[in-house]
Design a protein around this motif. Structure first.
Motif, PDB file in Angstrom:
ATOM      1  N   SER A   3       0.828  -1.205   0.000  1.00 26.75           N
ATOM      2  CA  SER A   3       0.000   0.000   0.000  1.00 26.75           C
ATOM      3  C   SER A   3       0.865   1.259   0.000  1.00 26.75           C
ATOM      4  CB  SER A   3      -0.929  -0.003   1.222  1.00 26.75           C
ATOM      5  OG  SER A   3      -0.176  -0.038   2.428  1.00 26.75           O
ATOM      6  N   ALA A   4       2.040   1.171   0.636  1.00 33.25           N
ATOM      7  CA  ALA A   4       2.953   2.321   0.657  1.00 33.25           C
ATOM      8  C   ALA A   4       3.420   2.667  -0.757  1.00 33.25           C
ATOM      9  CB  ALA A   4       4.148   2.020   1.551  1.00 33.25           C
ATOM     10  N   MET A   5       3.705   1.638  -1.554  1.00 29.17           N
ATOM     11  CA  MET A   5       4.136   1.872  -2.930  1.00 29.17           C
ATOM     12  C   MET A   5       2.994   2.434  -3.767  1.00 29.17           C
ATOM     13  SD  MET A   5       6.454   2.047  -5.124  1.00 29.17           S
ATOM     14  CE  MET A   5       7.791   1.327  -4.148  1.00 29.17           C
ATOM     15  N   LEU A   6       1.780   1.933  -3.531  1.00 28.60           N
ATOM     16  CA  LEU A   6       0.623   2.467  -4.252  1.00 28.60           C
ATOM     17  C   LEU A   6       0.415   3.948  -3.936  1.00 28.60           C
ATOM     18  CD1 LEU A   6      -1.933  -0.477  -3.897  1.00 28.60           C
ATOM     19  CD2 LEU A   6      -0.743   0.257  -5.977  1.00 28.60           C
ATOM     20  N   GLU A   7       0.638   4.302  -2.677  1.00 31.18           N
ATOM     21  CA  GLU A   7       0.530   5.708  -2.287  1.00 31.18           C
ATOM     22  C   GLU A   7       1.592   6.549  -2.982  1.00 31.18           C
ATOM     23  OE1 GLU A   7       0.617   6.122   1.910  1.00 31.18           O
ATOM     24  OE2 GLU A   7      -1.218   4.953   2.248  1.00 31.18           O
ATOM     25  N   LEU A   8       2.796   6.010  -3.103  1.00 31.55           N
ATOM     26  CA  LEU A   8       3.864   6.720  -3.791  1.00 31.55           C
ATOM     27  C   LEU A   8       3.531   6.927  -5.269  1.00 31.55           C
ATOM     28  CD1 LEU A   8       7.109   5.111  -2.313  1.00 31.55           C
ATOM     29  CD2 LEU A   8       6.373   7.480  -2.055  1.00 31.55           C
ATOM     30  N   ILE A   9       2.954   5.893  -5.882  1.00 36.06           N
ATOM     31  CA  ILE A   9       2.578   5.986  -7.294  1.00 36.06           C
ATOM     32  C   ILE A   9       1.482   7.037  -7.485  1.00 36.06           C
ATOM     33  CG2 ILE A   9       1.496   4.752  -9.209  1.00 36.06           C
ATOM     34  CD1 ILE A   9       2.918   2.213  -8.184  1.00 36.06           C
ATOM     35  N   THR A 192       5.209   3.273 -14.261  1.00 33.93           N
ATOM     36  CA  THR A 192       5.356   4.703 -14.539  1.00 33.93           C
ATOM     37  C   THR A 192       5.196   4.989 -16.028  1.00 33.93           C
ATOM     38  OG1 THR A 192       7.773   4.458 -14.650  1.00 33.93           O
ATOM     39  CG2 THR A 192       6.829   5.122 -12.548  1.00 33.93           C
ATOM     40  N   VAL A 193       5.766   4.135 -16.862  1.00 30.92           N
ATOM     41  CA  VAL A 193       5.625   4.311 -18.316  1.00 30.92           C
ATOM     42  C   VAL A 193       4.161   4.169 -18.728  1.00 30.92           C
ATOM     43  CG1 VAL A 193       6.156   3.304 -20.569  1.00 30.92           C
ATOM     44  CG2 VAL A 193       7.973   3.594 -18.872  1.00 30.92           C
TER      45      VAL A 193
END
Length: 217
Positions: A3-9, A192-193
């Motif tokens: 979830s932390a990575m999803l928030e970063l994205i 990201t791409v």
């Protein structure tokens, strides 16, 4: 994916939209009038000023000729003076805006070149002032071309914002470099791409819609 990575994205995506949005609006407000000035100050046009036109043309060409990554580094002192920092989304919006203004100006000038000169001559024969010709003839007739110019500029700003992120500007470019490239995580790179591609497609579709609506008779 955590979830932390999803928030970063999500945050990186919003940061990119913020950079593109603020730089797109400001550059449009400055670039469209500059493009009109480049057109109407030509010899033989309604506000012919050859010297002014030459100066504006030189400044615009210089602005367009500087690669974005060099421009971003070269104006760091100006960026820091303007927003108080040289990193982050606000800082990245400064070179993005400066790079986009001459880009829009030349595209708008090109759109105005497509207008039938007979329309301007007819307006002049009816006693229209230069401002009336610009406001009621040139801009309405070039509306579709101006929307196309803005669409191309926004799409270009998306790619520039990713470049800015790679050198501390934040957004998807920063996420891709820090969490994808530097940590050897191809999944983040692909995400990201993919987001950038979707973003570009969305802006392009909106621009195409506005062009069709403006050209509707």
């Amino acid at each position: 994916m955590s979830s932390a990575m999803l928030e970063l994205i999500l945050k990186a995506t919003l940061d990119t939209l913020y950079m593109v949005g603020i730089s797109g609006v400001i550059s449009a407000l400055a670039g469209i009038p500059l493009g009109v000035l480049l057109y109407v100050t030509r010899p033989g046009q309604v506000l012919a000023q050859p010297v002014l036109n030459s100066v504006l043309g030189i400044v615009t060409n210089i602005g367009r000729s500087i690669p974005f990554i060099i421009l971003m580094v070269a104006i760091i002192p100006f960026t820091r003076m303007l927003v108080g920092t040289s990193i982050g989304t606000n800082a990245a919006a400064v070179p993005l805006t400066i790079a986009a203004i001459p880009f829009i100006a030349r595209l708008v000038e090109g759109a105005l070149n497509e207008i039938n000169p007979g329309l301007v001559e007819a307006a002049q024969s009816m006693g229209a002032t230069p401002w009336q010709i610009i406001h009621k003839v040139l801009l309405p007739e070039a509306r579709g071309g101006i929307f196309t110019a803005l669409t191309v500029t926004i799409v270009t700003l998306v790619s520039y914002s990713a470049m800015a992120g790679a050198v501390g500007g934040g957004g998807l470019g920063d996420l891709g470099i820090r969490y994808g490239y530097n940590r050897f995580n191809p999944t983040i790179m692909l995400i990201t791409v993919a987001i950038l591609v979707v973003m570009v497609q969305g802006f392009q579709s909106l621009g195409d819609y506005l062009v069709r609506k403006s050209d509707h008779k």
